[in-house]
Design an enzyme around this catalytic site. Structure first.
Site, PDB file in Angstrom:
ATOM      1  N   GLU A   1       0.821  -1.214   0.000  1.00  0.00           N
ATOM      2  CA  GLU A   1       0.000   0.000   0.000  1.00  0.00           C
ATOM      3  C   GLU A   1       0.855   1.264   0.000  1.00  0.00           C
ATOM      4  O   GLU A   1       0.643   2.179   0.811  1.00  0.00           O
ATOM      5  CB  GLU A   1      -0.958  -0.008   1.190  1.00  0.00           C
TER       6      GLU A   1
ATOM      7  N   GLU B   1      -5.975  -8.364   0.294  1.00  0.00           N
ATOM      8  CA  GLU B   1      -6.423  -8.368   1.690  1.00  0.00           C
ATOM      9  C   GLU B   1      -7.908  -8.079   1.729  1.00  0.00           C
ATOM     10  O   GLU B   1      -8.384  -7.143   1.085  1.00  0.00           O
ATOM     11  CB  GLU B   1      -5.685  -7.307   2.520  1.00  0.00           C
TER      12      GLU B   1
END
Length: 491
Positions: A125, A272
């Site tokens: 991220e 995720e």
């Protein structure tokens, strides 16, 4: 000698992984995130056995820890290894460092009977807005160098580099908030286009993390039912296409953004997705059970999304085990994402086959605990003037998030709060005598202070071993010898 030792470690791990996979049809598309930011992490062999016992054939790591990699050797589990954000600058600046990283962290494990590496996650991220652009200029060069290094090593055809990205890299305009209007964030639109085209050139997937829980956590006006899959929410109408949950809407917003840059058919991995069980009013086991029940049924049925109906989606649940040392900057729930507790025991019913049965995940086996001892407030303590400072000290070095508002241990009296904090610290410190004093305010006890809602944990022993099955067949032994020879050939 160091290389020989590493080789033998991998081979020994391969020998230990001779058991057959259980038949878990719904888990074919299912992976797990394995995080290790815990004061007492589960032994890697125990974790791999849990994956195998539950039929989970894919795992996503956040590094290339040698103990985890050795435990995965010979297991047949497909692995996404990872490069932490802190390493991106070096790998972006020097292609030789990328080649060395691939040699040390991919090639050394890549042989028959070794680790089945499928992806390399370049960063995690890195374009979060909270990072204030720290990784904006280095992520793409690092991605290029790693994929090129994989290609140069002759393994780029089957091991792909990707970048797990948060869903905040794309959105729909405020005046037209529907999935079909999805575009990449304006400040990184050009960069995202370059990344997507590079991934497409190398037949690599786009990886995105999608969290319906966070939609609920960040917006008090977000409709609760829209976070789940059971059809209770008012649908969002996108030009006649009805969206009944935020997961589908989020995924298809990405599909629209990919289509807008000419790659609408690019494979997408959900790196995720999950639901925490403590640390917030919406982070509880009943909601997690509801969320996973809906998600797993959809995965098992290959339902897909409105933009990609009937399609297989590769998904990695976040996460496998609770991590009591994670940063709580995003929220207290960060330490409670696991479908398993800190000790590898399941929290709630969860049918990983997606058939909706009332069944529990298979727990970790052979886990050893510290003694049945707790630390609690000394009932004879007279001067409580320093109680607050001592509670703060304990919670600085141990996990007290269950005490927060909306959490499982919220609402206890002062004595209960103090005892919970003192015990959390005592367990992190492996029950050392000096860890249960707090200026005379605490005493060890063999009486469990847990309540019906609040569990006062006893930590596991560091390095506790799982007792694996014994016996290695001739075919496995032969394959292992061949693996060893191939590993030596690498050097």
């Amino acid at each position: 000698m160091a290389r020989l030792a590493a080789a033998l470690l991998v081979v020994v791990a391969a020998l230990a992984a001779a058991a057959c996979w259980p038949a878990v049809p719904g888990a074919e598309a299912l992976g797990m995130n394995w995080g290790t930011q815990a004061s007492h992490p589960l032994p890697p062999k125990a974790v791999v056995q849990v994956l195998r016992d539950n039929g989970i054939k894919k795992v996503k790591l956040f590094d290339t820890d040698s103990a985890a990699m050795s435990a995965l050797a010979g297991s047949g589990v497909e692995v996404m290894v990872a490069i932490p954000n802190i390493m991106l600058a070096d790998l972006a600046d020097d292609a030789r460092k990328a080649k060395d990283w691939v040699k040390r962290n991919v090639k050394r494990y890549d042989f028959d009977g070794g680790v089945t590496i499928k992806y390399v996650a370049v960063g995690n991220e890195p374009f979060l807005e909270s990072y204030n652009g720290t990784f904006i200029n280095i992520t793409f060069p690092a991605l290029q160098n790693i994929q090129n290094a994989l290609n140069d090593a002759g393994i780029g055809d089957r091991i792909k580099a990707t970048v797990p990205l948060n869903a905040d890299v794309y959105n729909s305009p405020a005046n037209h908030p529907v999935p079909s209007a999805g575009r990449f964030r304006t400040d990184i639109a050009g960069l995202m286009t370059d990344i997507v085209r590079f991934l497409a050139k190398n037949n690599a997937p786009f990886t995105v993390n999608i969290y319906p829980f966070l939609s609920l956590y960040l917006n008090d006006n977000f409709p609760l039912d829209y976070a789940f899959f059971d059809g209770g929410a008012t649908p969002v109408n996108d030009n006649g296409v009805l969206y009944t949950n935020v997961f589908d809407a989020n995924f298809d917003t990405l599909v629209a953004a990919l289509k807008a840059v000419g790659n609408g058919d690019m494979p997408v991995i959900v790196g995720e997705v999950g639901w925490p069980t403590d640390g917030d009013k919406h982070a509880k086991s009943t909601y997690a059970e509801r969320f996973y029940a809906g998600l797993l049924k959809r995965l098992a049925a290959n339902t897909g999304t409105p933009a990609r109906p009937g399609q297989y989606i590769e998904v990695y649940l976040f996460g496998l085990v609770d991590e009591d040392m994670k940063s709580v900057a995003p929220g207290n729930f960060e330490r409670h994402w696991g479908i398993l507790r800190y000790d590898g025991q399941p929290k709630f019913a969860m049918d990983l086959t997606g058939q909706g049965r009332n069944t529990m995940p298979v727990p970790a086996k052979g886990i050893k605990y510290l003694s049945k001892a707790w630390c609690a407030l000394n009932p004879n303590a007279k001067d409580l003037s320093k109680l607050g400072a001592n509670i703060d000290y304990a919670c600085t070095f141990a996990d007290c998030t269950p005490l927060g508002y909306g959490s499982t241990c919220n609402g206890m009296d002062t004595a209960g709060n103090a005892s919970y904090a003192f015990n959390a610290y005592y367990q992190v410190q492996n029950q050392k005598d000096e860890a249960c004093d707090f200026q005379g305010l605490a005493l060890p006890t063999e009486t469990n202070p847990s309540t019906a809602a609040c569990n006062f944990t006893i930590q596991i022993q560091s390095g506790a071993a799982v007792h694996g099955r014994s016996g290695v067949g001739a075919a496995t032994a032969a394959a292992t010898v061949l693996a060893l020879l191939q590993l030596f050939a690498l050097w």
